[in-house]
Design an enzyme around this catalytic site. Structure first.
Site, PDB file in Angstrom:
ATOM      1  N   LYS A 136       6.758  10.750  21.625  1.00 32.72           N
ATOM      2  CA  LYS A 136       6.871  11.763  22.694  1.00 32.72           C
ATOM      3  C   LYS A 136       5.496  12.098  23.258  1.00 32.72           C
ATOM      4  O   LYS A 136       5.363  12.935  24.145  1.00 32.72           O
ATOM      5  CB  LYS A 136       7.507  13.040  22.143  1.00 32.72           C
ATOM      6  CG  LYS A 136       8.885  12.856  21.540  1.00 32.72           C
ATOM      7  CD  LYS A 136       9.354  14.181  20.942  1.00 32.72           C
ATOM      8  CE  LYS A 136      10.401  13.968  19.878  1.00 32.72           C
ATOM      9  NZ  LYS A 136      10.548  15.131  18.999  1.00 32.72           N
ATOM     10  N   THR A 162       0.837  -1.211   0.000  1.00 36.11           N
ATOM     11  CA  THR A 162       0.000   0.000   0.000  1.00 36.11           C
ATOM     12  C   THR A 162       0.866   1.253   0.000  1.00 36.11           C
ATOM     13  O   THR A 162       0.672   2.158  -0.816  1.00 36.11           O
ATOM     14  CB  THR A 162      -0.955  -0.014   1.211  1.00 36.11           C
ATOM     15  OG1 THR A 162      -1.616  -1.282   1.238  1.00 36.11           O
ATOM     16  CG2 THR A 162      -1.982   1.089   1.105  1.00 36.11           C
TER      17      THR A 162
HETATM   18  N1   CP Z   1      -2.536  -5.394   0.630  1.00 39.49           N
HETATM   19  C1   CP Z   1      -1.919  -4.689   1.617  1.00 39.49           C
HETATM   20  O1   CP Z   1      -2.533  -3.855   2.304  1.00 39.49           O
HETATM   21  O2   CP Z   1      -0.591  -4.990   1.756  1.00 39.49           O
HETATM   22  P1   CP Z   1       0.417  -4.216   2.700  1.00 39.49           P
HETATM   23  O3   CP Z   1      -0.014  -4.476   4.124  1.00 39.49           O
HETATM   24  O4   CP Z   1       1.773  -4.765   2.390  1.00 39.49           O
HETATM   25  O5   CP Z   1       0.297  -2.753   2.392  1.00 39.49           O
END
Ligand code: CP
Length: 310
Positions: free
Chosen positions: A89, A61
């Site tokens: 923090k 993503t």
């Molecule tokens: N499909 C998907 O959300 O993969 P990632 O978690 O690698 O972003």
């Protein structure tokens, strides 16, 4: 449909989109795919900046959002590890967003808490895209999943879709189920009883969307599907690691033996990452479209960014 309906808007849940709007995003995605295939140099988002704020791990993503923005001529700032930010923090999400929305033209956020993207949007002066909020929603994944089905099967309507596994926790399953329901697809939910799709989701899908849902705990219920969608078991959502181990030890696996019995030449899809639920022995079969599916994240996210910012 006019092209400016998403301009300046947040994309927080797949449920905010109508069927014509989803079709319009898929059509724009196809345009982007062809531009990528022709290796066109696009400058639609020149001088614009996207911030990727990832409070949870991600490979596809985040990187596909960043690639999409750069392929549109824009720039990217952000973080992939919130332990290096002022969150440690004690800075609140609201304050982080307040500040980042003066640094960027759009924010893509992934966060472990359901509702965090809505909270971010409430404090942002620029559009916010939900890139996954805990076990809640992952709208851009659902859009690229729909695009994959359209590209690989040639249509969406009338297809039988089986969604398998940890339906309780996999936000990708929930977002895809709502999107397919909008297109009138009947769904088969296959999972252990304790990890089935939450009742409120299933009853919303049947009552409000009018689709039929079959539920089963047996993988054999997927043998007559056109599309098989199987996310991993969501380890990070289990409070008790022993509970996770119990379900992981008996999780479903799509392999050659299963495919030899399938009746409708199904495509096998996964949001990835893959753990054990898809056997590597099928990686080179034409049915296995999960890596292609991941690659469609680029044109789909390009379309979304262009439609919001263009
Ligand atoms: N499909 C998907 O959300 O993969 P990632 O978690 O690698 O972003």
């Amino acid at each position: 449909m006019a092209g400016d309906w998403l301009k300046g808007k947040n994309l927080l849940s797949i449920k905010q989109l109508s069927k014509p709007q989803i079709e319009s995003i898929m059509s724009q995605s196809e345009t982007m795919l062809h531009a990528l295939e022709r290796r066109e140099r696009l400058t639609y988002l020149q001088n614009m900046i996207m911030a990727t704020l990832f409070f949870e791990p991600s490979t596809r993503t985040r990187l596909s959002f960043e690639s999409a923005m750069q392929r549109l001529g824009g720039g990217v700032i952000g973080f992939a590890d919130s332990s290096t930010t002022s969150t440690v923090k004690g800075e609140s999400l609201a304050d982080t967003i307040e500040v980042v929305s003066s640094y960027a033209d759009i924010i893509a956020i992934r966060h472990p808490q359901i509702g965090s993207a809505e909270e971010a949007a409430a404090h942002s002066r620029v559009p916010v895209i939900n890139a996954g909020d805990g076990a809640g929603q992952h709208p851009t994944q659902a859009l690229l999943d729909m695009f994959t089905i359209k590209m690989e099967k040639g249509r969406i309507e009338g297809l039988k879709v089986a969604i398998i596994g940890d339906l309780k926790n996999a936000r990708t399953s929930r977002s895809l189920a709502y999107t397919l329901a909008l297109f009138g697809n009947d769904l088969t939910f296959i999972g252990p009883k304790a990890l089935q799709m939450p009742k409120e989701v299933s009853s919303e899908l049947t009552k409000d969307y009018g689709i039929n849902i079959e539920t089963s705990d047996s993988l054999s219920a997927a043998l007559n599907a056109d599309v098989i969608y199987i996310p991993r078991i969501q380890k990070e959502r289990f409070a008790d690691i022993n509970e996770y181990k119990k379900y992981a030890a008996n999780y479903y696996t799509i392999n050659k033996k299963f495919l030899s019995k399938a009746t409708r030449d199904p495509i096998i899809m996964s949001p990835l990452p893959r753990i054990t639920e898809i056997s590597r022995e099928i990686d080179n079969m034409k049915n296995s479209v999960y890596f292609k599916q991941a690659s469609y994240g680029i044109p789909v996210r390009m379309a979304i960014l262009k439609m919001i910012l263009g």
